[in-house]
Scaffold this motif. Structure first.
Motif, mmCIF file in Angstrom:
data_model
loop_
_atom_site.group_PDB
_atom_site.id
_atom_site.type_symbol
_atom_site.label_atom_id
_atom_site.label_comp_id
_atom_site.label_asym_id
_atom_site.label_seq_id
_atom_site.Cartn_x
_atom_site.Cartn_y
_atom_site.Cartn_z
ATOM 1 N N PRO A 283 0.824 -1.209 0.000
ATOM 2 C CA PRO A 283 0.000 0.000 0.000
ATOM 3 C C PRO A 283 0.861 1.263 0.000
ATOM 4 C CG PRO A 283 0.017 -1.003 2.169
ATOM 5 C CD PRO A 283 0.771 -1.926 1.263
ATOM 6 N N CYS A 284 0.364 2.257 -0.703
ATOM 7 C CA CYS A 284 1.029 3.557 -0.764
ATOM 8 C C CYS A 284 0.247 4.499 0.148
ATOM 9 C CB CYS A 284 1.002 4.047 -2.206
ATOM 10 S SG CYS A 284 2.216 5.284 -2.574
ATOM 11 N N ARG A 285 0.951 5.333 0.902
ATOM 12 C CA ARG A 285 0.253 6.288 1.765
ATOM 13 C C ARG A 285 1.085 7.546 1.939
ATOM 14 N NH1 ARG A 285 0.846 6.316 7.684
ATOM 15 N NH2 ARG A 285 2.769 5.281 8.249
ATOM 16 N N LEU A 286 0.433 8.607 2.328
ATOM 17 C CA LEU A 286 1.097 9.870 2.583
ATOM 18 C C LEU A 286 1.697 9.820 3.984
ATOM 19 C CD1 LEU A 286 1.556 12.659 1.310
ATOM 20 C CD2 LEU A 286 -0.507 13.425 2.475
ATOM 21 N N ALA A 287 2.992 10.122 4.099
ATOM 22 C CA ALA A 287 3.656 10.037 5.399
ATOM 23 C C ALA A 287 4.849 10.975 5.445
ATOM 24 C CB ALA A 287 4.115 8.608 5.664
ATOM 25 N N ALA A 288 5.277 11.252 6.651
ATOM 26 C CA ALA A 288 6.505 12.012 6.882
ATOM 27 C C ALA A 288 7.566 11.023 7.357
ATOM 28 C CB ALA A 288 6.277 13.100 7.927
ATOM 29 N N ILE A 289 8.729 11.122 6.756
ATOM 30 C CA ILE A 289 9.835 10.235 7.093
ATOM 31 C C ILE A 289 10.947 11.077 7.712
ATOM 32 C CG2 ILE A 289 11.558 8.619 6.195
ATOM 33 C CD1 ILE A 289 8.615 7.717 5.866
ATOM 34 N N VAL A 290 11.455 10.630 8.850
ATOM 35 C CA VAL A 290 12.611 11.264 9.472
ATOM 36 C C VAL A 290 13.797 10.331 9.272
ATOM 37 C CG1 VAL A 290 13.673 12.006 11.645
ATOM 38 C CG2 VAL A 290 11.284 12.551 11.179
ATOM 39 N N ALA A 291 14.839 10.871 8.665
ATOM 40 C CA ALA A 291 16.072 10.107 8.466
ATOM 41 C C ALA A 291 17.182 10.818 9.224
ATOM 42 C CB ALA A 291 16.409 10.019 6.980
ATOM 43 N N ALA B 91 6.884 14.973 13.024
ATOM 44 C CA ALA B 91 8.174 14.494 12.518
ATOM 45 C C ALA B 91 9.246 15.570 12.715
ATOM 46 C CB ALA B 91 8.056 14.119 11.041
ATOM 47 N N ALA B 92 8.920 16.809 12.366
ATOM 48 C CA ALA B 92 9.881 17.906 12.525
ATOM 49 C C ALA B 92 10.190 18.150 13.998
ATOM 50 C CB ALA B 92 9.339 19.176 11.876
ATOM 51 N N ARG B 93 9.169 18.124 14.842
ATOM 52 C CA ARG B 93 9.388 18.310 16.289
ATOM 53 C C ARG B 93 10.292 17.216 16.849
ATOM 54 N NH1 ARG B 93 3.205 19.886 17.937
ATOM 55 N NH2 ARG B 93 3.370 22.090 17.366
ATOM 56 N N CYS B 94 10.081 15.997 16.407
ATOM 57 C CA CYS B 94 10.910 14.876 16.848
ATOM 58 C C CYS B 94 12.378 15.127 16.487
ATOM 59 C CB CYS B 94 10.417 13.583 16.207
ATOM 60 S SG CYS B 94 11.409 12.142 16.594
ATOM 61 N N GLY B 95 12.632 15.528 15.256
ATOM 62 C CA GLY B 95 13.996 15.816 14.827
ATOM 63 C C GLY B 95 14.642 16.919 15.640
ATOM 64 N N ILE B 96 13.874 17.952 15.942
ATOM 65 C CA ILE B 96 14.391 19.077 16.733
ATOM 66 C C ILE B 96 14.736 18.624 18.148
ATOM 67 C CG2 ILE B 96 13.745 21.283 17.801
ATOM 68 C CD1 ILE B 96 12.133 21.801 15.146
ATOM 69 N N VAL C 234 13.665 15.636 7.060
ATOM 70 C CA VAL C 234 12.272 15.212 7.072
ATOM 71 C C VAL C 234 11.783 15.195 5.631
ATOM 72 C CG1 VAL C 234 9.936 15.713 7.877
ATOM 73 C CG2 VAL C 234 11.886 16.219 9.349
ATOM 74 N N ASN C 235 11.284 14.053 5.193
ATOM 75 C CA ASN C 235 10.696 13.901 3.860
ATOM 76 C C ASN C 235 9.199 13.731 4.012
ATOM 77 O OD1 ASN C 235 13.089 13.696 2.059
ATOM 78 N ND2 ASN C 235 13.549 11.994 3.399
ATOM 79 N N PHE C 236 8.446 14.363 3.110
ATOM 80 C CA PHE C 236 6.992 14.239 3.164
ATOM 81 C C PHE C 236 6.478 13.896 1.785
ATOM 82 C CE2 PHE C 236 2.658 16.083 3.301
ATOM 83 C CZ PHE C 236 2.152 15.278 4.304
ATOM 84 N N GLY C 237 5.734 12.806 1.678
ATOM 85 C CA GLY C 237 5.175 12.419 0.390
ATOM 86 C C GLY C 237 4.580 11.028 0.451
ATOM 87 N N ASP C 238 4.199 10.538 -0.725
ATOM 88 C CA ASP C 238 3.666 9.180 -0.825
ATOM 89 C C ASP C 238 4.796 8.182 -0.658
ATOM 90 O OD1 ASP C 238 0.954 9.714 -1.254
ATOM 91 O OD2 ASP C 238 1.321 10.147 -3.365
ATOM 92 N N VAL C 239 4.571 7.202 0.180
ATOM 93 C CA VAL C 239 5.580 6.173 0.425
ATOM 94 C C VAL C 239 4.937 4.794 0.374
ATOM 95 C CG1 VAL C 239 7.067 7.650 1.838
ATOM 96 C CG2 VAL C 239 5.305 6.280 2.942
ATOM 97 N N ILE C 240 5.757 3.820 0.105
ATOM 98 C CA ILE C 240 5.353 2.422 0.203
ATOM 99 C C ILE C 240 6.008 1.895 1.472
ATOM 100 C CG2 ILE C 240 5.543 0.138 -0.834
ATOM 101 C CD1 ILE C 240 5.767 1.597 -3.562
ATOM 102 N N GLN D 192 11.993 16.888 0.504
ATOM 103 C CA GLN D 192 12.824 16.855 1.708
ATOM 104 C C GLN D 192 12.946 18.238 2.319
ATOM 105 O OE1 GLN D 192 16.791 15.397 1.253
ATOM 106 N NE2 GLN D 192 17.073 15.221 3.441
ATOM 107 N N TYR D 193 12.828 18.277 3.643
ATOM 108 C CA TYR D 193 13.025 19.489 4.420
ATOM 109 C C TYR D 193 14.127 19.187 5.414
ATOM 110 C CZ TYR D 193 8.514 20.465 2.409
ATOM 111 O OH TYR D 193 7.500 20.650 1.522
ATOM 112 N N CYS D 194 15.294 19.745 5.240
ATOM 113 C CA CYS D 194 16.417 19.457 6.136
ATOM 114 C C CYS D 194 16.336 20.311 7.385
ATOM 115 C CB CYS D 194 17.747 19.717 5.446
ATOM 116 S SG CYS D 194 18.289 18.316 4.511
ATOM 117 N N LEU D 195 16.520 19.696 8.524
ATOM 118 C CA LEU D 195 16.603 20.421 9.782
ATOM 119 C C LEU D 195 18.043 20.829 10.072
ATOM 120 C CD1 LEU D 195 14.344 18.158 12.006
ATOM 121 C CD2 LEU D 195 13.723 20.274 10.854
#
Length: 140
Positions: free
Chosen positions: A21-29, A87-92, A117-123, A135-138
């Motif tokens: 399944p594909c879904r919209l999510a924020a990924i923290v790397a 996701a952004a708060r977690c990174g901070i 932090v990446n935001f988009g459709d993910v599998i 991608q939004y870099c902190l």
């Protein structure tokens, strides 16, 4: 005359091959800056410190911000969130706590995470996430 087939089926009509399944999510790397240098200085000590940071800081902070730790690797981690704000708060929070943890150490032993932090459709799979989000870099 050609037949119309559902390519999601394996030709015999049974659905053994499941589509992820594909879904919209924020990924923290998160990735440790200068990890190779830290390992050259003190391999066992660095590994032990990183594992302790994952256990005491990374995992609880991700959970506190309603995320899920997808996987860790020697020099970093990947987590998934429903909310890009969380996701952004977690990174901070992780970055701020690392400043406190490093304060008593010589600079050459600091463990500093670069976090994006990446935001988009993910599998999603149980142990991985795939996608191409914005991608939004902190940190840099």
């Amino acid at each position: 005359m050609g037949e119309i087939r559902d390519f999601r089926l394996n030709g015999s009509g049974d659905r053994r091959r499941q589509w992820a399944p594909c879904r919209l999510a924020a990924i923290v790397a998160g990735e440790i800056s200068g990890y190779s240098r830290l390992m050259q200085i003190d391999e066992k000590g660095t590994r032990d410190r990183v594992k302790r940071i994952e256990r005491e800081l990374i995992e609880p902070t991700i959970l506190a911000h309603h995320g899920r730790l997808v996987k860790t690797r020697g020099n970093g981690f990947i987590a998934i969130f429903d909310s890009p704000v969380e996701a952004a708060r977690c990174g901070i929070v992780i970055r701020q706590c690392m400043v406190e943890r490093n304060a008593s150490l010589p600079k050459r032993h600091w463990i500093e995470y670069r976090i994006g932090v990446n935001f988009g459709d993910v599998i999603t799979e149980p142990n991985d996430v795939y996608g191409d989000g914005r991608q939004y870099c902190l940190t840099s």
